[in-house]
Motif scaffolding. Structure first.
Motif, PDB file in Angstrom:
ATOM      1  N   PHE A   1       1.024  -1.086   0.013  1.00  0.00           N
ATOM      2  CA  PHE A   1       0.103   0.063  -0.084  1.00  0.00           C
ATOM      3  C   PHE A   1       0.747   1.156   0.035  1.00  0.00           C
ATOM      4  O   PHE A   1       1.183   1.729   1.119  1.00  0.00           O
ATOM      5  CB  PHE A   1      -0.884   0.158   1.227  1.00  0.00           C
ATOM      6  CG  PHE A   1      -1.945  -1.012   1.116  1.00  0.00           C
ATOM      7  CD1 PHE A   1      -2.910  -0.867   0.243  1.00  0.00           C
ATOM      8  CD2 PHE A   1      -1.823  -2.288   1.857  1.00  0.00           C
ATOM      9  CE1 PHE A   1      -3.946  -2.060   0.172  1.00  0.00           C
ATOM     10  CE2 PHE A   1      -2.825  -3.274   2.039  1.00  0.00           C
ATOM     11  CZ  PHE A   1      -3.874  -3.131   1.082  1.00  0.00           C
ATOM     12  N   ASN A   2       1.329   1.738  -1.174  1.00  0.00           N
ATOM     13  CA  ASN A   2       1.960   2.908  -1.106  1.00  0.00           C
ATOM     14  C   ASN A   2       1.426   3.829  -2.477  1.00  0.00           C
ATOM     15  O   ASN A   2       0.447   3.221  -3.165  1.00  0.00           O
ATOM     16  CB  ASN A   2       3.289   2.550  -1.493  1.00  0.00           C
ATOM     17  CG  ASN A   2       3.779   1.886  -2.635  1.00  0.00           C
ATOM     18  OD1 ASN A   2       3.196   2.277  -3.752  1.00  0.00           O
ATOM     19  ND2 ASN A   2       4.455   0.804  -2.413  1.00  0.00           N
ATOM     20  N   ASP A   3       1.911   4.998  -2.611  1.00  0.00           N
ATOM     21  CA  ASP A   3       1.528   5.815  -3.694  1.00  0.00           C
ATOM     22  C   ASP A   3       1.356   5.497  -4.987  1.00  0.00           C
ATOM     23  O   ASP A   3       0.541   5.327  -5.823  1.00  0.00           O
ATOM     24  CB  ASP A   3       2.001   7.040  -3.616  1.00  0.00           C
ATOM     25  CG  ASP A   3       1.644   8.093  -2.413  1.00  0.00           C
ATOM     26  OD1 ASP A   3       0.660   7.567  -1.800  1.00  0.00           O
ATOM     27  OD2 ASP A   3       2.470   8.864  -2.073  1.00  0.00           O
ATOM     28  N   TYR A   4       2.448   4.531  -5.435  1.00  0.00           N
ATOM     29  CA  TYR A   4       2.751   3.857  -6.772  1.00  0.00           C
ATOM     30  C   TYR A   4       1.777   2.995  -7.084  1.00  0.00           C
ATOM     31  O   TYR A   4       1.260   2.867  -7.984  1.00  0.00           O
ATOM     32  CB  TYR A   4       4.365   3.365  -6.803  1.00  0.00           C
ATOM     33  CG  TYR A   4       4.523   2.685  -8.126  1.00  0.00           C
ATOM     34  CD1 TYR A   4       4.630   3.448  -9.195  1.00  0.00           C
ATOM     35  CD2 TYR A   4       4.268   1.629  -8.178  1.00  0.00           C
ATOM     36  CE1 TYR A   4       5.013   3.116 -10.383  1.00  0.00           C
ATOM     37  CE2 TYR A   4       4.732   0.798  -9.483  1.00  0.00           C
ATOM     38  CZ  TYR A   4       4.947   1.530 -10.716  1.00  0.00           C
ATOM     39  OH  TYR A   4       5.286   0.777 -11.881  1.00  0.00           O
ATOM     40  N   ALA A   5       1.609   2.048  -6.121  1.00  0.00           N
ATOM     41  CA  ALA A   5       0.500   1.066  -6.192  1.00  0.00           C
ATOM     42  C   ALA A   5      -0.751   1.626  -6.357  1.00  0.00           C
ATOM     43  O   ALA A   5      -1.734   0.930  -7.376  1.00  0.00           O
ATOM     44  CB  ALA A   5       0.637   0.045  -5.179  1.00  0.00           C
ATOM     45  N   GLU A   6      -1.166   2.536  -5.635  1.00  0.00           N
ATOM     46  CA  GLU A   6      -2.480   3.107  -5.572  1.00  0.00           C
ATOM     47  C   GLU A   6      -2.635   3.885  -7.050  1.00  0.00           C
ATOM     48  O   GLU A   6      -3.873   3.509  -7.664  1.00  0.00           O
ATOM     49  CB  GLU A   6      -2.755   3.981  -4.419  1.00  0.00           C
ATOM     50  CG  GLU A   6      -2.785   3.173  -3.144  1.00  0.00           C
ATOM     51  CD  GLU A   6      -3.869   2.218  -2.950  1.00  0.00           C
ATOM     52  OE1 GLU A   6      -5.205   2.396  -3.221  1.00  0.00           O
ATOM     53  OE2 GLU A   6      -3.691   1.101  -2.510  1.00  0.00           O
ATOM     54  N   ARG A   7      -1.689   4.556  -7.474  1.00  0.00           N
ATOM     55  CA  ARG A   7      -1.859   5.063  -8.716  1.00  0.00           C
ATOM     56  C   ARG A   7      -2.027   3.886  -9.775  1.00  0.00           C
ATOM     57  O   ARG A   7      -2.953   4.621 -10.670  1.00  0.00           O
ATOM     58  CB  ARG A   7      -0.777   5.994  -8.842  1.00  0.00           C
ATOM     59  CG  ARG A   7      -0.828   7.307  -9.741  1.00  0.00           C
ATOM     60  CD  ARG A   7       0.406   8.209  -9.844  1.00  0.00           C
ATOM     61  NE  ARG A   7       1.570   7.623  -9.524  1.00  0.00           N
ATOM     62  CZ  ARG A   7       2.109   8.238  -8.295  1.00  0.00           C
ATOM     63  NH1 ARG A   7       1.510   9.046  -7.528  1.00  0.00           N
ATOM     64  NH2 ARG A   7       3.502   7.834  -7.764  1.00  0.00           N
TER      65      ARG A   7
ATOM     66  N   ASN B   1      -3.131   1.112  -9.720  1.00  0.00           N
ATOM     67  CA  ASN B   1      -4.480   0.334  -9.488  1.00  0.00           C
ATOM     68  C   ASN B   1      -5.615   1.304  -9.933  1.00  0.00           C
ATOM     69  O   ASN B   1      -6.435   0.868 -10.624  1.00  0.00           O
ATOM     70  CB  ASN B   1      -4.894   0.265  -8.109  1.00  0.00           C
ATOM     71  CG  ASN B   1      -5.754  -0.873  -7.884  1.00  0.00           C
ATOM     72  OD1 ASN B   1      -6.161  -1.489  -8.565  1.00  0.00           O
ATOM     73  ND2 ASN B   1      -6.570  -0.662  -6.627  1.00  0.00           N
ATOM     74  N   GLY B   2      -5.778   2.550  -9.612  1.00  0.00           N
ATOM     75  CA  GLY B   2      -6.607   3.604 -10.159  1.00  0.00           C
ATOM     76  C   GLY B   2      -6.731   3.553 -11.763  1.00  0.00           C
ATOM     77  O   GLY B   2      -7.775   3.544 -12.278  1.00  0.00           O
ATOM     78  N   ARG B   3      -5.433   3.582 -12.317  1.00  0.00           N
ATOM     79  CA  ARG B   3      -5.202   3.388 -13.579  1.00  0.00           C
ATOM     80  C   ARG B   3      -5.727   2.333 -14.443  1.00  0.00           C
ATOM     81  O   ARG B   3      -6.464   2.708 -15.404  1.00  0.00           O
ATOM     82  CB  ARG B   3      -3.822   3.878 -14.110  1.00  0.00           C
ATOM     83  CG  ARG B   3      -3.525   5.317 -14.001  1.00  0.00           C
ATOM     84  CD  ARG B   3      -1.976   5.596 -14.242  1.00  0.00           C
ATOM     85  NE  ARG B   3      -1.521   7.122 -13.702  1.00  0.00           N
ATOM     86  CZ  ARG B   3      -0.200   7.364 -13.567  1.00  0.00           C
ATOM     87  NH1 ARG B   3       0.671   6.529 -13.698  1.00  0.00           N
ATOM     88  NH2 ARG B   3       0.007   8.489 -13.266  1.00  0.00           N
TER      89      ARG B   3
END
Length: 56
Positions: free
Chosen positions: A19-25, A27-29
Protein backbone atom coordinates in the motif's frame (compact mmCIF):
# COMPACT_ATOMS: atom_id res chain seq x y z
CA UNK A 1 34.71 8.67 21.75
CA UNK A 2 31.73 10.19 19.94
CA UNK A 3 30.11 8.64 16.91
CA UNK A 4 29.43 10.86 13.94
CA UNK A 5 25.97 10.74 12.40
CA UNK A 6 25.60 10.90 8.62
CA UNK A 7 24.86 14.39 7.37
CA UNK A 8 23.15 13.31 4.13
CA UNK A 9 19.91 11.33 4.02
CA UNK A 10 20.16 8.58 1.42
CA UNK A 11 17.72 8.79 -1.50
CA UNK A 12 15.79 5.52 -1.23
CA UNK A 13 13.67 4.23 -4.08
CA UNK A 14 9.95 3.97 -3.29
CA UNK A 15 8.75 0.37 -2.97
CA UNK A 16 6.73 -0.96 -5.91
CA UNK A 17 4.55 -3.39 -3.89
CA UNK A 18 2.16 -2.96 -0.97
CA UNK A 19 0.00 0.00 0.00
CA UNK A 20 1.94 2.98 -1.29
CA UNK A 21 1.31 5.88 -3.64
CA UNK A 22 2.75 4.09 -6.68
CA UNK A 23 0.59 0.99 -6.24
CA UNK A 24 -2.55 3.02 -5.60
CA UNK A 25 -1.95 5.18 -8.69
CA UNK A 26 -1.35 2.09 -10.83
CA UNK A 27 -4.49 0.41 -9.49
CA UNK A 28 -6.57 3.52 -10.19
CA UNK A 29 -5.31 3.74 -13.75
CA UNK A 30 -6.04 0.06 -14.37
CA UNK A 31 -9.58 0.54 -13.02
CA UNK A 32 -10.15 3.54 -15.29
CA UNK A 33 -8.96 1.58 -18.35
CA UNK A 34 -11.18 -1.38 -17.42
CA UNK A 35 -14.23 0.85 -16.98
CA UNK A 36 -13.58 2.57 -20.31
CA UNK A 37 -13.25 -0.78 -22.08
CA UNK A 38 -16.52 -1.93 -20.49
CA UNK A 39 -18.33 1.17 -21.78
CA UNK A 40 -16.84 0.71 -25.26
CA UNK A 41 -17.93 -2.95 -25.34
CA UNK A 42 -21.47 -1.97 -24.39
CA UNK A 43 -21.57 0.76 -27.04
CA UNK A 44 -20.17 -1.40 -29.86
CA UNK A 45 -22.16 -4.59 -29.17
CA UNK A 46 -25.38 -2.99 -27.93
CA UNK A 47 -25.44 -5.44 -25.02
CA UNK A 48 -24.23 -5.19 -21.46
CA UNK A 49 -20.94 -6.76 -20.43
CA UNK A 50 -22.67 -9.61 -18.57
CA UNK A 51 -24.72 -10.47 -21.65
CA UNK A 52 -21.64 -10.18 -23.82
CA UNK A 53 -19.84 -12.64 -21.56
CA UNK A 54 -22.84 -15.00 -21.57
CA UNK A 55 -23.52 -14.67 -17.84
CA UNK A 56 -27.02 -13.23 -18.12
Amino acid sequence: MTQLQPTVTPKLEQPKFGFNDYAERLNGRAAMIGFLLMVIIEYVTGKGVLSWLGLQ
